[in-house]
Write a protein that holds these residues in place. Structure first.
Motif, mmCIF file in Angstrom:
data_model
loop_
_atom_site.group_PDB
_atom_site.id
_atom_site.type_symbol
_atom_site.label_atom_id
_atom_site.label_comp_id
_atom_site.label_asym_id
_atom_site.label_seq_id
_atom_site.Cartn_x
_atom_site.Cartn_y
_atom_site.Cartn_z
ATOM 1 N N UNK A 68 0.842 -1.191 0.000
ATOM 2 C CA UNK A 68 0.000 0.000 0.000
ATOM 3 C C UNK A 68 0.874 1.236 0.000
ATOM 4 N N UNK A 69 0.412 2.278 -0.698
ATOM 5 C CA UNK A 69 1.166 3.527 -0.739
ATOM 6 C C UNK A 69 1.087 4.269 0.584
ATOM 7 N N UNK A 70 0.197 3.843 1.480
ATOM 8 C CA UNK A 70 0.060 4.480 2.792
ATOM 9 C C UNK A 70 0.740 3.673 3.901
ATOM 10 N N UNK A 71 1.431 2.599 3.533
ATOM 11 C CA UNK A 71 2.130 1.782 4.514
ATOM 12 C C UNK A 71 3.281 2.579 5.132
ATOM 13 N N UNK A 72 3.346 2.618 6.471
ATOM 14 C CA UNK A 72 4.406 3.352 7.158
ATOM 15 C C UNK A 72 5.726 2.595 6.995
ATOM 16 N N UNK A 73 6.729 3.292 6.491
ATOM 17 C CA UNK A 73 8.039 2.682 6.244
ATOM 18 C C UNK A 73 8.985 2.944 7.409
ATOM 19 N N UNK A 74 9.894 2.035 7.599
ATOM 20 C CA UNK A 74 10.932 2.199 8.611
ATOM 21 C C UNK A 74 11.816 3.382 8.243
ATOM 22 N N UNK A 75 12.184 4.185 9.250
ATOM 23 C CA UNK A 75 13.056 5.330 9.002
ATOM 24 C C UNK A 75 14.372 4.844 8.390
ATOM 25 N N UNK A 76 14.762 5.457 7.268
ATOM 26 C CA UNK A 76 15.976 5.046 6.571
ATOM 27 C C UNK A 76 15.738 4.009 5.492
ATOM 28 N N UNK A 77 14.503 3.529 5.366
ATOM 29 C CA UNK A 77 14.169 2.524 4.343
ATOM 30 C C UNK A 77 14.249 3.148 2.952
ATOM 31 N N UNK A 78 14.951 2.478 2.037
ATOM 32 C CA UNK A 78 15.171 3.027 0.702
ATOM 33 C C UNK A 78 13.925 2.894 -0.165
ATOM 34 N N UNK A 79 13.631 3.943 -0.934
ATOM 35 C CA UNK A 79 12.476 3.982 -1.826
ATOM 36 C C UNK A 79 12.981 4.291 -3.235
ATOM 37 N N UNK A 80 12.568 3.472 -4.198
ATOM 38 C CA UNK A 80 12.910 3.710 -5.609
ATOM 39 C C UNK A 80 11.880 4.676 -6.181
ATOM 40 N N UNK A 81 12.351 5.783 -6.736
ATOM 41 C CA UNK A 81 11.459 6.838 -7.230
ATOM 42 C C UNK A 81 11.679 7.030 -8.724
ATOM 43 N N UNK A 82 10.630 6.912 -9.566
ATOM 44 C CA UNK A 82 10.780 7.176 -11.006
ATOM 45 C C UNK A 82 10.803 8.675 -11.277
ATOM 46 N N UNK A 83 11.690 9.130 -12.145
ATOM 47 C CA UNK A 83 11.775 10.545 -12.505
ATOM 48 C C UNK A 83 11.998 10.675 -14.014
ATOM 49 N N UNK A 84 11.691 11.848 -14.549
ATOM 50 C CA UNK A 84 11.974 12.164 -15.945
ATOM 51 C C UNK A 84 13.209 13.040 -15.978
ATOM 52 N N UNK A 85 14.272 12.532 -16.571
ATOM 53 C CA UNK A 85 15.557 13.229 -16.600
ATOM 54 C C UNK A 85 15.745 13.901 -17.954
ATOM 55 N N UNK A 86 16.143 15.178 -17.942
ATOM 56 C CA UNK A 86 16.296 15.940 -19.185
ATOM 57 C C UNK A 86 17.628 16.675 -19.185
ATOM 58 N N UNK A 87 18.104 17.007 -20.383
ATOM 59 C CA UNK A 87 19.346 17.758 -20.555
ATOM 60 C C UNK A 87 19.000 19.235 -20.679
#
Length: 628
Positions: free
Chosen positions: A90-109
């Protein structure tokens, strides 16, 4: 050794010809730009879908929070893909402090640099440094954020309602040079304890690929609050079960001083088994002692009926009610266990009452005041230090002192329990007879504080801090080192006073910060609240300058401005002449000039703004050991 050096040179050459992007080893807080501060691009049309790693913290505890920070709006399919990628339901699940999260981004020049522009509303009372290195965890350097928003002022505290910032997060797209054979270059921020080997294990890729993609040499050294690119052929998947140690809180610079090993399970079981057996044996011994004491008392009682003139002496040592954690009762004189054994079983304290302490300090008169809420008094014909403390902090302070025992740390002798925070509690410490270091330096009549004693004092302080940083479990930071918190014995040996106790951030604990920190605040603690041994080293550098000059550090600039000659800032006279002007005139030039210069250089290194440029306590002790 020669082979390893040759291999390192060859690897550097290969990396230089293969990689385009560079690793920037300077801190996120640094105001300088280096290769790798921003990742370069060659074509303005370059753009790609890529990823970065962010760590959950007290402000962003769920996938939903992190997505909001990076301005991510997902459709249902992408939403589920993000959850699967991060191994959550769930996107509302509380994560442990310091837990790594993979985040998608749009990278541009943009303007010769890759970046993913994130819109962030900065609250009041903040700065570019706090946004870049705190909120965004070093994924952008503060100097880059400042350049991108150069129309804004560095300090945003006077902006009402917050300020809209563009945050150019670091990212990169693969090309024929830096990303040959790879589909993604994931931006990964280092934390304390990280290295490229651990990153390769988390992402299950060869470490050589990471070195090549970042133009790194063989087996490189990396630093916290910097970033690296992780080259991948598929969408990222972190091995979340991989844990080398407990993750420290992001945005801070703690130091893992005592590692928790998972490889010694058998040894741990052996210790547990031995402890259980020891407890049973101890219990049996105590039962036997109780029976013995009872038999002795019965014998004496029967004997007393026939010999009324016999009078048994009574034990007059104070005792306190039992509390959780370390015991607080003084050892009884009729115990059948040896004092050495009891010292290992219980931490002993005397209990005082408020009338005793009031009489000892003459009703807490101002002339008996040593510092904030600390008084000098006389109890049982012995001088003591009496510190008022909040009732709720009492047990925690006792717990800290039950874990530390060192010749260079003032000992806790007793406690006076209050009923609540209004009345407060009092801690009773030993009182080193020569008072505070500040008083001795300020008193011109104290002619005994010669140069060799000052270097010995510096060594004692460093030894005490080294003990707290490296020899205690858990490791502690003091966080309140200053010349008013350091006491001198009759033989001019230094002792650190630990008057407070508070759990700090990261893997260390702050044990001295109840009360004012005065002017000894390291920049990273002032801006970010960071708790690490480097904060103590900064304060130690200030104390060194006071030992050299005899002057008091009353603000954040006075002593540092006095040291400009070491940085080439002097306009008149040579370095040695300016050093002589800086040294305490009470020494009357009775000191080795080379040692004085060495101590001044060490002090200047300790008060560097960049924590990475400050020496370790090990290095400090090695320097001072040559002078004592």
């Amino acid at each position: 050794m020669v082979f390893q050096c040759l291999l390192a040179v060859i690897w550097t050459c290969i990396g230089s010809s293969y990689g385009q992007q560079y690793y920037d080893s300077t801190s996120c807080h640094s105001s300088t730009t280096s290769p790798g501060t921003r990742y370069t691009c060659t074509s303005p049309n370059d753009s790609c879908q890529t990823f970065l790693v962010y760590r959950a913290n007290q402000d962003f505890t769920t996938i939903s929070d992190v997505a909001y920070l990076f301005g991510i709006v997902l459709n249902p399919d992408d939403h589920q893909q993000l959850l699967n990628m991060n191994n959550v339901t769930s996107s509302l699940q509380i994560l442990e402090i310091g837990r790594e999260v993979i985040v998608p981004i749009q990278c541009s020049c943009l303007d010769e640099f890759f970046q993913a522009n994130i819109t962030y509303i900065a609250p009041t009372n903040t700065s570019f440094d706090r946004v870049a290195c705190g909120v965004f965890e070093g994924l952008v350097k503060s100097v880059t954020l400042l350049q991108e928003n150069k129309s804004r002022r560095t300090n945003l505290s006077d902006v009402k309602g917050g300020t809209k910032l563009i945050v150019p997060v670091k990212c990169a797209c693969p090309d024929s040079i830096s990303g040959a054979g790879f589909d993604y270059l994931v931006t990964y921020p280092f934390i304390s304890g990280d290295d490229t080997e651990k990153v390769s294990e988390k992402f299950k890729i060869p470490v050589e690929d990471i070195w090549r993609a970042n133009n790194l040499s063989f087996n490189p050294t990396v630093f916290a609050n910097t970033t690296i690119l992780v080259p991948l052929t598929n969408e990222p998947s972190i091995n979340f079960s991989y844990r080398d140690s407990e993750p420290p809180s992001p945005g801070f610079l703690p130091t893992q001083l005592v590692e928790k090993s998972t490889k010694n399970l058998k040894l741990k079981k052996l210790y547990i088994s031995g402890s259980v057996v020891g407890v049973f044996l101890l219990a049996a011994t105590l039962v036997a002692c109780a029976l013995y004491v009872r038999a002795v008392k019965k014998f004496k009682a029967e004997r007393g009926k026939n010999h009324c003139s016999i009078h048994e002496g009574s034990v007059t040592s104070r005792s306190s009610p039992p509390i959780s954690g370390p015991a607080t009762t003084r050892t009884s004189t009729n115990s059948c266990l040896s004092p050495d054994l009891l010292a290992g079983i219980k931490y002993t304290l005397g209990e005082y009452n408020i009338d005793e302490l009031t009489n000892a300090t003459c009703s807490f008169r101002e002339e008996n005041k040593v510092s904030d809420k600390v008084y000098k008094g006389c109890v049982d014909n012995a001088e003591v230090l009496i510190k008022k403390i909040r009732f709720e902090d009492t047990r925690q302070v006792i717990d800290v002192h039950s874990r530390i025992n060192h010749v260079n740390i003032v000992k806790l002798q007793g406690v006076c329990y209050g009923e609540d925070d209004i009345t407060g509690s009092y801690l009773v410490f030993e009182y080193p007879s020569n008072g505070t270091l500040r008083d001795c330096l300020s008193n011109a009549s104290v002619v005994s504080l010669k140069w060799h004693k000052r270097t010995q004092i510096a060594f004692d302080i460093a030894t005490g801090l080294h003990y707290l940083h490296f020899c205690t479990i858990p490791p502690y930071t003091h966080m309140n080192i200053n010349s008013k918190n350091i006491f001198l014995t009759a033989k001019w040996r230094a002792k650190l006073a630990v008057f407070g106790a508070k759990v700090g951030m990261g893997t260390t604990r702050d044990i001295g910060s109840i009360g004012s920190l005065g002017g000894w605040i390291a920049p990273e603690h002032l801006v970010h609240g960071s708790v690490s041994e480097k904060v103590d080293i900064f304060a130690f550098g200030v104390v060194l300058l006071e030992l050299i000059s005899g002057k008091e550090h009353v603000d954040g600039n006075f002593l540092r401005d006095s040291m400009t000659f070491l940085g080439g800032g002097g306009n008149e006279g040579g370095c040695f002449e300016q050093l002589k002007d800086f040294i305490d005139p009470c020494l009357m030039e009775d000191y080795p000039l080379a040692e004085a210069l060495c101590l001044a250089v060490l002090a200047k290194a300790c008060i560097e703004d960049d924590v990475l440029h400050r020496p370790s306590m090990d290095d400090i002790i090695k320097v001072l050991a040559r002078m004592v």
